[in-house]
Write an enzyme that holds these catalytic residues in place. Structure first.
Site, mmCIF file in Angstrom:
data_model
loop_
_atom_site.group_PDB
_atom_site.id
_atom_site.type_symbol
_atom_site.label_atom_id
_atom_site.label_comp_id
_atom_site.label_asym_id
_atom_site.label_seq_id
_atom_site.Cartn_x
_atom_site.Cartn_y
_atom_site.Cartn_z
ATOM 1 N N LYS A 1 11.770 31.948 51.364
ATOM 2 C CA LYS A 1 10.856 31.455 50.329
ATOM 3 C C LYS A 1 11.135 29.999 49.953
ATOM 4 C CE LYS A 1 9.041 35.380 50.639
ATOM 5 N NZ LYS A 1 7.933 35.481 51.606
ATOM 6 N N HIS B 1 -3.044 36.341 40.078
ATOM 7 C CA HIS B 1 -2.593 36.313 41.461
ATOM 8 C C HIS B 1 -3.857 36.221 42.321
ATOM 9 C CE1 HIS B 1 -0.064 38.040 44.931
ATOM 10 N NE2 HIS B 1 -1.273 37.891 45.411
ATOM 11 N N GLU C 1 3.545 32.198 47.990
ATOM 12 C CA GLU C 1 4.142 32.506 49.281
ATOM 13 C C GLU C 1 3.029 32.780 50.279
ATOM 14 O OE1 GLU C 1 6.432 36.079 48.056
ATOM 15 O OE2 GLU C 1 5.197 37.153 49.517
ATOM 16 N N ARG D 1 0.708 38.255 58.127
ATOM 17 C CA ARG D 1 0.313 39.552 58.699
ATOM 18 C C ARG D 1 -0.999 39.998 58.057
ATOM 19 N NH1 ARG D 1 1.058 42.134 53.946
ATOM 20 N NH2 ARG D 1 2.888 41.555 52.738
#
Lengths: 203, 465, 465, 203
Positions: free
Chosen positions: C122, C214, C294, C298
Site C-alpha cells: 500500500k 467509498h 488503493e 482483479r
C-alpha cells in the site's frame, strides 16, 4: 340497504360468445367433495410412502427439523386396511402443509379459508359440506330471521343450510347429504372460497 | 397530479402462472397489494404464495375458475380491490368482462371495452385499421357470404390467397389456397373449424404472403391522448402459429423502417382512442412492405424482450395508465440498447410437442449477466395438465444478437428441469441453426427446421400421466 | 487479428463459489472449455458441475486446496489449459502465482505480476499513484520508522489521522488517532496487528476523513496501451470494512466529477502499464474532493452493478484482453443507463453476523424484470464452514435509484433460503432506511444503522455448528 | 525427455508471504482418510432405501445433525453384521456424490477420477490408499524399471507404492499401512486427483 338499485347493481348481459357459458350467477348446488389437496411437501411424502409400501418395511421413521414421519406396518397380518393407514399418514402431513412449510413460500395471510380448513382437517369422521362458490356466507335468509341450521339440526339432501352471496346474488346451498350438523366452520358474514368446508355432518 | 388520477391500493390478478407472478412483482414495487385467484389444483402455485391475499374460486377446468366471471368479480368485491389485471389469455380480451368490471366500479387494467370488442373481430379490426391509415393486405373488407363472391375476390387479389376466421386466432380456421378449384373446400373447412373453435363461422380472404416475417410493435397509450411505441419484436419463429421464441430488435429492421412501422401503429392507436399497452402485429414481406395483421389489446407473453432493450416496465406502465397518469416519457426519450431473446420453456416433449405435465423433481435456474427468468414453478411443483404448457420464459440481453445467442445457449445449458420433458433441447438446437444465427428467418422457419431436426422414426412418444 | 493475439481453448478457474460459476458462464458464451478445481468438500458445488472438466486438488482448508499453487499448476498442466482465471480472493492478487503461471507458459488472466506486486504494497502503491498523478491523502510517503517521525508528520497533516498497515486490507492494522497522546499506542497496536495478519508490521499514516464515501472506478486496459473506465461504483455501505451492498452509479456524482475521477484513474493506469480489468478505489469527502485509496488488480465481487448499467461483460473483457485483443470500444461509446444495486447475501445471522453454514433445505430465486442473481448454491446444498460466507448476490437494475430500491425489496422478498440464516432481512431493512433511500450514506452508515437496528438485548446469538 | 531443463522447468522462488507456506512441492505422504460428508435429499434417500433393500437389512438407523433415519424390516432370517452394514452405507453415499446425482447438475465428463472411484466403491472390505495430491500416477521410478508394487505384493507402512508427478516433481507415495495389494485402480500415466483411490490393500 336503503337503495337496492345501487346495492344490487345489475350486471350487463354478456355480449361475447367466449365467456357466455359462465355468465350471470344462478342458484347453485354444491357439486363436489371437500378438497383435501395439500402443498409442496406432499409430493415428496407421497413418493416416500410409495417407496415404503413397495419395499414392505415393517417400520419407518424419519425426523428432520420440525418434520417427523414414522410408519410401522404389521407384516404378519397383511389384511390391515391400507386405506386407513394411508389416511393417517396424510393427516400428519396435512397440518404442517397448511402452515406454509413449502419452499418458495410466504404464507398468504389474507387467505380467507386457511384457518377454517385447518380446523376442518381435524374432524376425520365427519362428512363435509364445502362451499360450491366463492362468496359471503350467511346462516340465515335475512338479518332478522333464524339460521337455516344449528348444531344438532338434522338435515336431508334438499335442506337449505346457508346462503352464499356472490355478485349481489343470494345462492341457497343445499346439504346434499343427510345427518346431524355437528360443526359449523365459518361465521356469519365471513367470506368463503371455493371448496372451503362449511359444515360437518355426522351420518 | 392530473385530473382523473386515482392511485390503486389493491389489485386482483385474474390469471395464473408466470404472468400472475410477473404482475405481482411490479405491484410489490409500486406498493400495491395483490389478490390472487386460483383453481383448486393451483394452491401450490407461486402466484398464490406471493400475493398478499388469495382465494380459491373454482375447480381445475378454466371455465369454472379462471374464466368464471361471477367468481372473479365476487372475489374482487369481497377483497375490495380497486382494479383487476387480466394478464394474457383467459379474460384478458373479453370485452364483456371489461364491461362488467366497469359496471362494478372496478378498473379493468386494459383498453376500453369498445376497443377490445372492435379488435376481437378480425374483419372489423382490419376495416378500422385501414381507416386509421394502416396498410392492410389486399382482400375482403367484409365477411365472405358465398363461394361466388370469394372466387371473384380471389381473382382480383391473385393467388395464393388465405382464408381466415373473423373471430380467429392461434391459427385455427385458416386455409391457404393456391388455385381456384381448392377454394370451395377451403372456405367450407375454415368456416367449420372456426364455428367449432369460436362459435362463429365467419371467414374472409386476403392475399397470402409466402414466408413473411411476423413483426409486432409494442405501443403504450395513456388516457390523455399520448401514445408512443417501444420498437418492435421479431416473432417469426412459430410452430402452428404458436410463437416459440421472440427477439427485440428484429435482425432486419432498419431504423427508418422501425420508425415508419412504429409511427403508423401509434397514429392508428391514437385514432382508435386506444389506451393501455397494446401490440400491433404486422406481416413484413421480403420487399420490406408491411401489412396490419391484428392487434392484441393486452400484455403479451413476449413483452420482456422489449423491457430488456428499453428498460421499461410494461406492467408498471399499464397500471399507471389505468390510474389515470400520463405517460412518463416521450418517443424521443426512448432508447433501444442491445439485443434480447426470449425462449418459451414449455412442459412438452421437444420433438413431438406432446404435453408433459407432472412433478418437477429438480429445478435449477440460470443466473449471471444478462439473464432473466420469469417462472412460477419450483422443485417439488406438479405441473397441472389443465392449462397452458408454458412453465418458464428465459430471456437474455447482450450488446449484440450474436452475443445474445451465445448467452441464451449457456443459460439454457445451466437450466435444469427434471421429472418432466421441456422444450429446452429444441431451443438449444435452434440457437445452433445456421439460418437462425444469420437472422434468415420467417414464419416458415420452423417447417424447415423441423424437417431437418424432426423426430427419428423409432422414437417412442412419451406422453406423461 | 492484432499481433500477439492468442485464442484460448481451455481455461482453468482457480476459485470456487459464485465467481467460479460467473467465469464459467462467460467462458461458455465464448466457446472456451473450463476446468474447475475444488477441495473435497466442494464436490457438489455448482462450479464443479458446470465446468467441462474438474479435479479435486486437496482437502477443505484453503491453504491445502484453493491456495495450493503446486496443485493448481499441476492440474493446469494435466488438463493442458491455455490460461488461468483467478477470480477474486485466494490467488487473485498473488504476484508469485502470476509469475509461476508465466514461467509455466500459462496465461494469468490479470495484470502483469509486477503491477500486482506494486499495488499489493500500500505504501508503494500510494507513491506510484501519486507519481502517476492521482491525488492522495496528505500523509507519509514512506513507512513510519519511529514515533518521533510519526508525531512530526501528524502535526503537519493535522489530526485526526489514521495509521494503516502497508500490507493491509479488510480493515486490519488500522487505527484512527484524534490526538498526539494516542499516537504511540496506535502505532504499536496497528503494527502488531499487521504483523500478525500479514506477516509485515510496516505502517504509515495519513489524514483521516470523517464519514467519507467509498467510490471506486472500474477500468479496462488492454496490452496495447488503450484504457477506458466504466464509471464508478458507490460502495460506502460497509461493516468493518467489508462491503455489504454496492450501487452504480453513485447517487452523488455529477457527470463532471465522474469524468474527472474516471479520467484520473485511466491516466494513472496508463502510466502504470496496467492491463486487464482493475478497480481504483477513492475516498470522496463531503467537498467532493477525492483521494486515491488503493487499487484492486482483479475482478471484484461488485462488478455486476457496472455490468448492469453499461451492458459490458467484464469477465469477457478480461479474457479478451488476456488473449491479446484490443479493447472493443472507446470511452466515447460508453453509456451508463439506469441504476443498479447489488446486495451480498451471506450465510450469516443478520443481526449478530455470526456465520451460519449448513444445509439449505429450500431455495427460491427471484426473477422478473431487472433482476440478476449470481449464486452457486441450491436446495440440498450444504454451505461449508471453510470459506467465505457469501452464498449469492442479488443485483437489480431499473431506470432510477428509487425504482431500483423498490425492485430490490421485492426481489429479496421473493428470495427464499431455508435451513440457514442469511443477511436478506438486514438488506430489507437497509432498503427501508430513510437515509439510505435519500442517498445520504458514507462509510459510517452501518454504524448509524446498526445502532438503530441492532440486536435486542435478550437475543440468543445462534452460532451454527 | 531430451532437454531436462525445459521438461523439468524450475519454478521461481516465492516472493510473497501470503502463499509461501504452500510454496514449492516437496515429497509428501498421505495424511487423511477419505471424507465422509453427507447431505440428504430425496434422491439420496431413495438411493439409501434401495441400498437398505438390496442389502436386506432387518433394521437401519442413521442420525446426523438434525437428521435421523430409522428403518426396520421384518425378516425371517437375517445374519447381517451391523458393522459392515454401516460401512457399506457410508460408501453408498460417497459414490453418488462423485457421480453427480444432485440437482442442478450436469456430469463433468472430463472428471479424471470419476470412473476409478466408482470402481473403488465396490470393494467394500479393502483398505484404500488414496492419492495425497493431484498429479500424474506412475507405477515405477522410470519407464524401464519395475513397478514398485504388483497385485499380490506385500507392503509395509514405509513401502513406496507409486510416484505422483506434480509440477515436474516426482513425489514418492508410501503405503502407510501393511497388507497385500489386491487392486490397482489407476493405470500408469493416468492423471489422479486429490483423494482418488490408488490401491486396495487386504489386511
Amino acid at each position: 340497504m336503503s337503495k337496492p338499485e345501487s346495492e344490487y347493481k345489475q350486471i350487463p348481459e354478456p355480449v361475447e360468445n367466449e365467456v357466455r357459458e359462465t355468465g350471470a350467477p344462478v342458484r347453485r348446488r354444491r357439486s363436489r367433495q371437500p378438497h383435501l389437496e395439500t402443498s409442496v411437501n406432499m409430493d415428496e411424502l407421497r413418493e416416500l410412502i410409495a417407496l415404503i409400501q413397495e419395499n414392505g418395511f415393517a417400520e419407518f421413521e424419519l425426523e428432520r427439523e420440525g418434520f417427523r414421519i414414522h410408519v410401522r406396518r404389521d407384516l404378519a397380518q397383511s389384511d390391515v386396511a391400507p386405506d386407513s393407514a394411508g389416511a393417517q399418514i396424510a393427516d400428519g402431513i396435512l397440518a404442517p402443509a397448511t402452515g406454509g412449510s413449502g419452499r418458495g413460500a410466504t404464507a398468504s395471510p389474507g387467505h380467507p379459508g386457511a384457518r377454517a380448513e385447518t380446523a376442518a382437517s381435524e374432524d376425520q369422521d365427519l362428512h363435509m359440506i364445502p362451499s360450491p362458490i366463492v362468496g359471503t356466507f350467511y346462516r340465515s335468509a335475512s338479518p332478522n330471521s333464524d339460521p337455516f341450521v344449528k348444531i344438532g339440526s338434522n338435515v336431508e339432501p334438499d335442506s337449505v343450510v346457508c346462503i352464499i352471496e356472490a355478485m349481489k346474488l343470494m345462492n341457497e346451498i343445499q346439504a346434499e347429504t343427510s345427518g346431524e350438523v355437528v360443526k359449523i366452520y365459518v361465521e356469519n358474514g365471513q367470506p368463503v372460497e371455493y371448496g372451503q368446508p362449511l359444515f360437518g355432518i355426522k351420518k | 397530479m392530473p385530473s382523473g388520477s386515482r392511485k390503486f391500493k389493491k389489485i386482483l390478478i385474474a390469471n395464473r402462472g408466470e404472468i400472475a407472478c410477473r404482475i405481482i412483482w411490479t405491484c410489490k414495487e409500486m406498493g400495491i397489494r395483490t389478490v390472487a385467484v386460483h383453481s383448486d389444483v393451483d394452491r401450490d402455485s407461486l402466484h398464490v404464495r406471493f400475493a398478499d391475499e388469495a382465494a380459491c374460486i373454482g375447480p381445475a377446468p378454466s371455465a369454472q375458475s379462471y374464466l368464471n366471471i361471477p367468481a372473479v368479480i365476487s372475489t374482487a368485491e369481497i377483497f375490495n380491490v380497486d382494479a383487476i389485471h387480466p394478464g394474457y389469455g383467459f379474460l384478458a380480451e373479453s370485452s364483456y368482462f371489461a364491461e362488467i368490471c366497469e359496471a362494478c366500479n372496478i378498473k379493468f387494467i386494459g383498453p376500453p371495452a369498445s376497443v377490445i370488442r372492435l379488435m376481437g373481430d378480425k374483419v372489423e379490426a382490419r376495416r378500422a385499421m385501414k381507416e386509421a391509415g394502416l396498410p392492410i393486405l389486399p382482400g375482403s373488407p367484409d365477411p365472405i357470404e358465398s363461394e361466388e363472391e370469394a372466387v371473384k375476390l380471389a381473382r382480383e387479389i391473385g393467388f395464393p390467397i388465405i382464408v381466415k376466421a373473423a373471430a380467429g386466432g392461434g391459427g385455427r380456421g385458416m386455409r391457404v389456397v393456391h388455385s381456384e378449384d381448392e377454394l370451395g373446400r377451403a372456405l367450407e373447412g375454415a368456416s367449420t373449424e372456426a364455428a367449432a373453435a369460436f362459435k362463429d363461422g365467419t371467414v374472409y380472404i386476403e392475399r397470402f404472403i409466402e414466408s413473411p416475417r411476423h413483426i409486432e410493435i409494442q405501443v403504450l397509450a395513456d388516457e390523455h391522448g399520448n401514445c408512443i411505441h417501444l420498437g418492435e419484436r421479431e416473432c417469426s419463429i412459430q410452430r402452428r402459429h404458436q410463437k416459440l421464441l421472440e427477439e427485440a430488435p428484429s435482425p432486419v429492421l432498419s431504423p427508418e423502417l422501425r420508425n415508419q412501422m412504429g409511427d403508423a401503429a401509434v397514429a392508428a392507436c391514437k385514432k382508435l382512442g386506444y389506451s393501455s399497452a397494446g401490440t400491433v402485429e404486422f406481416l413484413l414481406d421480403t420487399d420490406n412492405k408491411f401489412y396490419f395483421m391484428e392487434m392484441n389489446t393486452r400484455i403479451q407473453v413476449e413483452h420482456p424482450v422489449t423491457e430488456m432493450v428499453t428498460l421499461a416496465d410494461i406492467v408498471r406502465n399499464q397500471i399507471r395508465i389505468a390510474e389515470g397518469d400520463p405517460l412518463g416519457y416521450t418517443q424521443d426519450e426512448l432508447m433501444i440498447v442491445g439485443h434480447a431473446i426470449e425462449c418459451r420453456i414449455n412442459a412438452e416433449n421437444p420433438e413431438t410437442f406432446a404435453p408433459s405435465p407432472g412433478l418437477i423433481t429438480a429445478f435449477n435456474l440460470p443466473g449471471g449477466p444478462g439473464v432473466r427468468v420469469d417462472t412460477y414453478v419450483y422443485a417439488g411443483y406438479r405441473v397441472p395438465s389443465f392449462y397452458d404448457s408454458m412453465i418458464a420464459k428465459v430471456i437474455v440481453h447482450a450488446r449484440t444478437r450474436e452475443l445474445a445467442i451465445a448467452r441464451m445457449k449457456r443459460a439454457l445449458e445451466a437450466m435444469v428441469v427434471e421429472g418432466i420433458k421441456t422444450t429446452i433441447p429444441l431451443h438449444l438446437k435452434i440457437m445452433d441453426d445456421p439460418k437462425f444465427r444469420a437472422g434468415d428467418i420467417s414464419t416458415s422457419f420452423m417447417e424447415y427446421f423441423l424437417a431437418q431436426n424432426g423426430p427419428k422414426k423409432n422414437d417412442v412418444v412419451a406422453v406423461a400421466h
